[in-house]
Design a protein around this motif. Structure first.
Motif, PDB file in Angstrom:
ATOM      1  N   ILE A  87       0.834  -1.208   0.000  1.00  0.00           N
ATOM      2  CA  ILE A  87       0.000   0.000   0.000  1.00  0.00           C
ATOM      3  C   ILE A  87       0.868   1.258   0.000  1.00  0.00           C
ATOM      4  O   ILE A  87       0.612   2.205  -0.752  1.00  0.00           O
ATOM      5  CB  ILE A  87      -0.956  -0.015   1.218  1.00  0.00           C
ATOM      6  CG1 ILE A  87      -2.019  -1.081   1.021  1.00  0.00           C
ATOM      7  CG2 ILE A  87      -1.606   1.350   1.431  1.00  0.00           C
ATOM      8  CD1 ILE A  87      -2.838  -1.389   2.258  1.00  0.00           C
ATOM      9  N   LEU A  88       1.908   1.257   0.826  1.00  0.00           N
ATOM     10  CA  LEU A  88       2.811   2.408   0.900  1.00  0.00           C
ATOM     11  C   LEU A  88       3.487   2.637  -0.448  1.00  0.00           C
ATOM     12  O   LEU A  88       3.573   3.771  -0.930  1.00  0.00           O
ATOM     13  CB  LEU A  88       3.853   2.177   1.996  1.00  0.00           C
ATOM     14  CG  LEU A  88       4.859   3.303   2.254  1.00  0.00           C
ATOM     15  CD1 LEU A  88       4.159   4.607   2.610  1.00  0.00           C
ATOM     16  CD2 LEU A  88       5.836   2.905   3.359  1.00  0.00           C
ATOM     17  N   ARG A  89       3.929   1.551  -1.049  1.00  0.00           N
ATOM     18  CA  ARG A  89       4.574   1.624  -2.369  1.00  0.00           C
ATOM     19  C   ARG A  89       3.609   2.224  -3.396  1.00  0.00           C
ATOM     20  O   ARG A  89       3.977   3.111  -4.170  1.00  0.00           O
ATOM     21  CB  ARG A  89       4.978   0.204  -2.767  1.00  0.00           C
ATOM     22  CG  ARG A  89       5.631   0.066  -4.121  1.00  0.00           C
ATOM     23  CD  ARG A  89       5.734  -1.427  -4.420  1.00  0.00           C
ATOM     24  NE  ARG A  89       6.709  -1.737  -5.413  1.00  0.00           N
ATOM     25  CZ  ARG A  89       7.527  -2.775  -5.357  1.00  0.00           C
ATOM     26  NH1 ARG A  89       7.512  -3.576  -4.319  1.00  0.00           N
ATOM     27  NH2 ARG A  89       8.370  -3.019  -6.328  1.00  0.00           N
ATOM     28  N   GLU A  90       2.357   1.749  -3.386  1.00  0.00           N
ATOM     29  CA  GLU A  90       1.360   2.240  -4.350  1.00  0.00           C
ATOM     30  C   GLU A  90       1.066   3.724  -4.135  1.00  0.00           C
ATOM     31  O   GLU A  90       0.957   4.487  -5.107  1.00  0.00           O
ATOM     32  CB  GLU A  90       0.059   1.436  -4.209  1.00  0.00           C
ATOM     33  CG  GLU A  90       0.142   0.033  -4.775  1.00  0.00           C
ATOM     34  CD  GLU A  90      -1.060  -0.839  -4.414  1.00  0.00           C
ATOM     35  OE1 GLU A  90      -1.051  -2.033  -4.785  1.00  0.00           O
ATOM     36  OE2 GLU A  90      -1.996  -0.333  -3.752  1.00  0.00           O
ATOM     37  N   GLU A  91       0.965   4.145  -2.879  1.00  0.00           N
ATOM     38  CA  GLU A  91       0.637   5.545  -2.596  1.00  0.00           C
ATOM     39  C   GLU A  91       1.799   6.478  -2.945  1.00  0.00           C
ATOM     40  O   GLU A  91       1.579   7.582  -3.454  1.00  0.00           O
ATOM     41  CB  GLU A  91       0.229   5.721  -1.128  1.00  0.00           C
ATOM     42  CG  GLU A  91      -1.077   5.030  -0.750  1.00  0.00           C
ATOM     43  CD  GLU A  91      -2.266   5.475  -1.586  1.00  0.00           C
ATOM     44  OE1 GLU A  91      -2.245   6.603  -2.146  1.00  0.00           O
ATOM     45  OE2 GLU A  91      -3.223   4.700  -1.697  1.00  0.00           O
ATOM     46  N   ILE A  92       3.036   6.049  -2.679  1.00  0.00           N
ATOM     47  CA  ILE A  92       4.200   6.858  -3.059  1.00  0.00           C
ATOM     48  C   ILE A  92       4.286   6.969  -4.580  1.00  0.00           C
ATOM     49  O   ILE A  92       4.520   8.047  -5.131  1.00  0.00           O
ATOM     50  CB  ILE A  92       5.501   6.260  -2.477  1.00  0.00           C
ATOM     51  CG1 ILE A  92       5.550   6.470  -0.958  1.00  0.00           C
ATOM     52  CG2 ILE A  92       6.738   6.903  -3.128  1.00  0.00           C
ATOM     53  CD1 ILE A  92       6.706   5.777  -0.251  1.00  0.00           C
ATOM     54  N   MET A  93       4.042   5.843  -5.260  1.00  0.00           N
ATOM     55  CA  MET A  93       4.091   5.844  -6.725  1.00  0.00           C
ATOM     56  C   MET A  93       3.024   6.771  -7.300  1.00  0.00           C
ATOM     57  O   MET A  93       3.281   7.564  -8.214  1.00  0.00           O
ATOM     58  CB  MET A  93       3.889   4.411  -7.238  1.00  0.00           C
ATOM     59  CG  MET A  93       4.164   4.230  -8.720  1.00  0.00           C
ATOM     60  SD  MET A  93       5.889   4.522  -9.121  1.00  0.00           S
ATOM     61  CE  MET A  93       5.746   5.823 -10.319  1.00  0.00           C
ATOM     62  N   GLU A  94       1.814   6.685  -6.734  1.00  0.00           N
ATOM     63  CA  GLU A  94       0.706   7.509  -7.221  1.00  0.00           C
ATOM     64  C   GLU A  94       1.018   8.996  -7.007  1.00  0.00           C
ATOM     65  O   GLU A  94       0.755   9.828  -7.878  1.00  0.00           O
ATOM     66  CB  GLU A  94      -0.580   7.127  -6.478  1.00  0.00           C
ATOM     67  CG  GLU A  94      -1.829   7.479  -7.252  1.00  0.00           C
ATOM     68  CD  GLU A  94      -3.085   6.888  -6.617  1.00  0.00           C
ATOM     69  OE1 GLU A  94      -3.933   7.698  -6.199  1.00  0.00           O
ATOM     70  OE2 GLU A  94      -3.190   5.652  -6.523  1.00  0.00           O
ATOM     71  N   LEU A  95       1.589   9.307  -5.850  1.00  0.00           N
ATOM     72  CA  LEU A  95       1.956  10.696  -5.546  1.00  0.00           C
ATOM     73  C   LEU A  95       2.997  11.200  -6.548  1.00  0.00           C
ATOM     74  O   LEU A  95       2.899  12.320  -7.059  1.00  0.00           O
ATOM     75  CB  LEU A  95       2.515  10.784  -4.126  1.00  0.00           C
ATOM     76  CG  LEU A  95       2.748  12.183  -3.553  1.00  0.00           C
ATOM     77  CD1 LEU A  95       1.426  12.884  -3.284  1.00  0.00           C
ATOM     78  CD2 LEU A  95       3.563  12.109  -2.278  1.00  0.00           C
ATOM     79  N   MET A  96       3.984  10.364  -6.860  1.00  0.00           N
ATOM     80  CA  MET A  96       5.038  10.769  -7.797  1.00  0.00           C
ATOM     81  C   MET A  96       4.518  10.831  -9.237  1.00  0.00           C
ATOM     82  O   MET A  96       4.979  11.636 -10.034  1.00  0.00           O
ATOM     83  CB  MET A  96       6.230   9.818  -7.697  1.00  0.00           C
ATOM     84  CG  MET A  96       6.937   9.939  -6.347  1.00  0.00           C
ATOM     85  SD  MET A  96       8.472   9.007  -6.236  1.00  0.00           S
ATOM     86  CE  MET A  96       9.594  10.074  -7.139  1.00  0.00           C
TER      87      MET A  96
END
Length: 320
Positions: A87-96
């Motif tokens: 989830i953290l990976r997905e949210e960081i990716m989405e933010l970037m």
């Protein structure tokens, strides 16, 4: 095809090795944050917030990421700690992904209608600015581009000499007027030489000083103005070099430079010597300026075109 695969693998290995300190620290702290916990709750999110701040993601960006995860937890009712990495990976990716840049695959140049593409490089002393220019020139040269360098950091003899050494090593011309000369004059002559020899790219070094914003602003404005006497659209890119190992100091420098001049791209260096690589996430989010290059080692090849997906994947991959 095999050749391309080899370089892709080499780039990935270089990136993984360069981010080793960051991800070891980050993943270790992440593991500790969920020890003895089966679901993501307020306590886990508080721990996660601390982990992100320690990774130099920055307070503002950390709050955004935590809020995104809180929404997911509220929506899904139950989120297990085993899912937190994903989830953290997905949210960081989405933010970037919301921020432009970080999608180029190699050292390509935009079409400028047959004129040289002019890059003005800015940054304070000690961030690896001149070395980044040398590596960038080398990468462009290796990609078959004609390159001209302009030694416009005329306040440091070492900067002029260093650029000339890079020029000799790579086999490309360096325009220099020596130390304590007018940097705008160097920039003008470098762009003029680039046009005359049909260069693909002209890279101009500038003085790494931040004594006063007004002085810096005036100097960079003058350099731009004289270059435009040769090429109307010059510089096509203003590249700010930041030292990733300084963490939040890099963010402060970015704030100062973006006030002094229009910055259109970022290069973040020295990521291999630090556990503060998370600063890229914060910089990308705060400034909405594309991170174009990252430095993950000493070799020329370790100056990489930044790929945000590769970066996030590497950040969450376990060290072998």
């Amino acid at each position: 095809m095999a050749l391309f695969g080899f370089f892709s693998k080499d780039k990935k290995e270089s990136l993984d090795k360069g981010l080793e300190k960051t991800k070891t620290s980050f993943l270790d702290q992440l593991s500790k944050a969920v020890v003895g916990k089966s679901k993501v709750d307020e306590e886990v999110l508080d721990e996660l917030e601390t982990v992100l701040v320690h990774a130099d993601v920055g307070i503002g960006t950390t709050v955004k990421i935590i809020e995104r995860i809180e929404k997911r937890v509220a929506r899904d009712k139950y989120v297990g700690t085993s899912d937190l990495d994903r989830i953290l990976r997905e949210e960081i990716m989405e933010l970037m992904e919301e921020n432009k840049g970080g999608i180029a695959a190699d050292f390509t140049l935009p079409d400028t209608g047959g004129q040289p593409y002019v890059i003005m490089v800015v940054g304070v002393n000690g961030v690896g600015k001149t070395t980044t220019i040398g590596k960038l020139a080398s990468q462009f040269h290796k990609a078959g581009k004609k390159v001209v360098l302009g030694a416009g950091d005329t306040f440091r003899a070492a900067a002029v000499d260093q650029l000339k050494i890079w020029g000799d090593r790579v086999g490309i011309p360096v325009v220099d007027h020596g130390m304590n000369t007018d940097p705008a004059s160097v920039a003008y002559d470098a762009v003029k030489k680039g046009v005359e020899m049909g260069a693909d790219v002209v890279i101009i070094d500038t003085a790494g000083r931040l004594h006063t914003k007004v002085g810096l602003m005036n100097e960079l404005t003058k350099i731009k103005r004289v270059m435009q006497k040769v090429i109307d659209a010059a510089p096509h890119e203003v590249l700010l070099v930041l030292d990733g190992s300084t963490g939040q100091n890099a963010v402060i420098q970015a704030r100062e430079f973006t006030k002094a001049t229009e910055v259109t791209a970022l290069a973040v260096t020295k990521l291999d010597g630090t556990a503060k690589g998370g600063v890229i996430i914060g910089i990308s989010d705060e400034f909405k300026i594309p991170v174009k290059y990252i430095g993950v080692g000493e070799r020329v090849e370790d100056l990489q075109v930044f790929d945000k997906r590769e970066f996030v994947d590497s950040l969450f991959s376990k060290n072998k």
